[in-house]
Design an enzyme around this catalytic site. Structure first.
Site, PDB file in Angstrom:
ATOM      1  CG  ASP A  15      -1.700   1.259   1.438  1.00 41.66           C
ATOM      2  OD1 ASP A  15      -1.627   2.146   0.562  1.00 41.66           O
ATOM      3  OD2 ASP A  15      -2.405   1.371   2.473  1.00 41.66           O
ATOM      4  CE  LYS A  76      -1.386   7.013  -3.671  1.00 42.11           C
ATOM      5  NZ  LYS A  76      -1.851   6.048  -2.652  1.00 42.11           N
ATOM      6  CD  GLU A 175      -4.929   3.652  -2.571  1.00 42.96           C
ATOM      7  OE1 GLU A 175      -5.797   4.425  -2.145  1.00 42.96           O
ATOM      8  OE2 GLU A 175      -3.786   4.013  -2.910  1.00 42.96           O
ATOM      9  CG  ASP A 199      -9.094   4.648   1.143  1.00 44.12           C
ATOM     10  OD1 ASP A 199      -8.674   5.430   2.023  1.00 44.12           O
ATOM     11  OD2 ASP A 199      -8.346   3.878   0.527  1.00 44.12           O
TER      12      ASP A 199
HETATM   13 MG    MG Z   1      -4.436   4.770   1.815  1.00 43.15          MG
END
Ligand code: MG
Ligand code: ADP
Length: 615
Positions: A15, A76, A175, A199
């Site tokens: 992850d 990211k 994800e 999320d």
């Molecule tokens: Mg995450």
């Protein structure tokens, strides 16, 4: 499959988060996160030492407290994006940006350029080392998760980062899809059950609607089909931290706080503490003065409310896209550290009208799911299968800057689409195609993924050539485009010039290049920019001069022509050999021309105004 027998080493799950990254494995003992209870979460932060070495994770955060300019966090958010797209965000967060190849966003560390791919590669490398030492075997393959909303460029850049870290990407998995795997939702589900994965992490938000088809329905495996997904790549807990600091700053009697890493860290700590208490405070010394920063639960709720509202709007969009109402949802799963906010729990439960599914640690769910996917790919698990969808529509630019969509958002992948068209001019031997990604109708509002030149078409009257473009999206969500002219049977050449992502060559070059080479690249980049701008200037100035020459005094014209000739020579020299020109000398010559040409432009404008009023 050859991939399975090729290597005995396990496929790990990673992850790669904006804020925290984790690595997990799924073997006979089941899925588990590596790194122990205390340090499973590796902060996605890299610190660049003066001697060129790099430090990752909690130690990088500690080193960065005294030298923030040598530390990179949230890489990211920048990966696969251009510097111009990220300028506003970078300015707000105090990041010094520069332009990499094709305008890609890069960070400036110690005057040298570091790309987000390189930063992410350091994090992946540290996770890989952790797994190797804990498992005692070499690791060279991984399943890596990405936000469902990541576009092609961002996915490609993530693959580049893995390659730089010496990892082969067995699969990129969204994800939320990984989270559904970790929950093993398939096994407990009724046929056709609908699940929402909400999320909210440090930097990104995703909402995904999945349909579960358990293996009882005549299938060999459980199947998670993504029906719809939406999200925001610039929304997360970091934004709430900044809003808390802003809130303190708005307090009339309070001290002026800088948007510094220290104040943000205090804001984050108090925010997290408020998950279990109603009031939290912390004292820090700022400018030799001790101050106490405090926050109540209800203050936090009102600060976080606008962000939570934005996430709920995304959720409603997902349901609308899939034409599903809230009562059809069997489960709502919360993922990501920011879902510990009590406001999130309350509002999401209210929005969907039901209790939330919270059995697993929201920090670990995604890594665990990635590890399970790794086990499936290495042949250790055969009871699960994933189906995913396209996060954004893919299309081509057509006449007048409009777009034609070949593949619509939420199409299941892998996917393939074909579009047929022809030439618009007699004897046309090449066609330029721009591939775009996005929901808007005009190219300027979509994201350009690349420009393709189909060349070598035999000359034919307009409308006769039969051109065919094929879009292919593989199971990682990565796009490849092919174009063919059918009538002639001539194998036309398709040249791909990606606007984003790294080419094969660039990625392997970066691998071996030191930071000194990055400086050299920056110098060349500057010369290239100067060439492009100077050529345009020369053209405009020469055109203007042609029109108004007689209205200017001879000595001025002579001086301007001398400057134009000097710069033309400079451009030719640079185009022949990039390293033969000094960018400083080039730049100052160009500045000279900029100033000297003001008069000719003014004169040309006056001339054209007179021209129109008379005519
Ligand atoms: Mg995450
Ligand atoms: P990412 O997926 O972006 O890497 P994570 O899922 O690790 O992010 O979540 C990190 C975010 O979660 C941070 O913004 C952090 O402040 C926030 N967070 C962690 N614990 C809590 C908590 N108890 N209450 C509120 N926010 C929290």
């Amino acid at each position: 499959m050859s991939e399975q027998s090729e290597s005995a080493s396990p496929i790990v799950g990673i992850d790669l988060g904006t804020t925290n990254s984790l690595i997990a494995i799924c073997d006979e003992a089941g899925p588990r996160v590596l790194g122990g209870v205390v340090s499973a979460l590796v902060p996605s932060v890299v610190f660049f030492e003066t001697d060129g070495s790099r430090v990752v994770g909690a130690e990088a955060v500690a080193r960065g407290t005294n030298a923030p300019s040598r530390m990179v966090s949230s890489s990211k958010r920048f990966i696969g994006r251009t510097a111009s797209e990220m300028r506003a965000f970078a300015a707000a967060s105090g990041v010094e940006l520069c332009e990499g190849p094709r305008g890609l966003a890069g960070f400036v560390i110690d005057g040298a350029r570091v790309l987000p791919q390189e930063v992410s590669a350091e994090i992946l490398g540290a996770l890989r080392a952790r797994a190797e030492s804990e498992l005692g075997v070499p690791i060279d393959r991984a399943v890596i998760t990405v936000p469902a909303y990541f576009d092609d460029a961002q996915r490609q850049a993530t693959r580049d980062a893995a390659r730089l870290a010496g990892l082969r990407v067995a699969r990129l998995v969204n994800e939320p899809t990984a989270a559904s795997l970790a929950y093993g939702l398939g096994r407990a589900a009724q046929a056709g059950e609908l699940v929402v994965i909400y999320d909210l992490g440090g930097g990104t938000f995703d909402c995904t609607l999945l349909e579960i088809v358990p293996k009882t329905e005549g299938l060999e495996t459980d199947c998670f089909q993504v029906l719809a997904t939406a999200g925001d790549t610039e929304l997360g807990g970091d934004d709430i931290d900044r809003a808390i600091v802003d809130y303190w700053n708005r307090h009339p009697s309070g001290p002026r706080l800088a948007d510094s890493a220290r104040c943000l860290a205090v804001a984050a700590r108090l925010k997290c503490a408020l998950s279990t208490t109603a009031f939290a405070e912390e004292s820090i010394t700022l400018g030799g003065q001790s101050i106490t920063l405090a926050l109540t639960q209800s203050e936090l709720d009102s600060i976080a409310a606008p962000f939570v509202d934005r996430t709920l709007a995304c959720c409603r969009r997902v349901l609308r896209d899939a034409k599903v109402s809230t009562d059809a949802i069997a489960r709502v799963v919360l993922v990501g550290g920011s879902t510990r906010l009590s406001l999130v729990r309350r509002e999401v439960a209210k929005c969907f009208g039901q209790d939330l599914y919270l059995a697993l640690d929201p920090d670990r769910v995604v890594a665990l799911g990635a590890a399970i996917q790794g086990a499936i790919l290495s042949g250790n698990r055969r009871d699960l299968l994933l189906l995913d969808v396209l996060p954004l529509s893919l299309g081509l630019e057509t006449v007048g800057g409009a777009t034609t969509k070949l593949l619509m958002r939420n199409t299941p992948i892998p996917a393939r689409a074909t579009e047929k068209f022809s030439t618009s001019m007699d004897g046309q031997t090449s066609v330029k195609l721009q591939v775009v990604q996005g929901e808007r109708e005009f190219v300027e509002h979509c994201r350009s993924l690349g420009t393709f030149h189909l060349t070598g078409i035999p000359p034919m009257p307009a409308g006769i050539p039969q051109l065919e473009v094929v879009f292919l999206v593989d199971q990682n969500g990565v796009l490849s485009v092919r174009a063919v002219e059918r009538r002639s049977g001539v194998t036309a050449v398709l040249q791909v010039i990606p606007s984003y992502g790294l080419t094969e060559e660039e990625a392997s070059r970066m691998d071996s290049e030191s930071i000194t080479h990055a400086r050299e690249d920056m110098r060349r980049h500057r010369v290239t920019d100067l060439c492009v701008h100077t050529k345009l200037d020369i053209k405009w100035i020469s055109d203007a001069l042609k029109r108004v020459r007689s209205a200017l005094e001879a000595s001025y014209v002579l001086d301007l022509e001398r400057r134009l000739a000097q710069l033309s020579a400079m451009v030719s020299a640079a185009e022949a050999d990039m390293d033969s020109v000094d960018p400083e000398a080039f730049s100052s010559l160009k500045q000279g021309l900029d100033v000297a040409s003001i008069r000719v432009h003014e004169c040309a404008i006056a001339h054209s105004i007179r021209g129109t009023s008379i005519g």
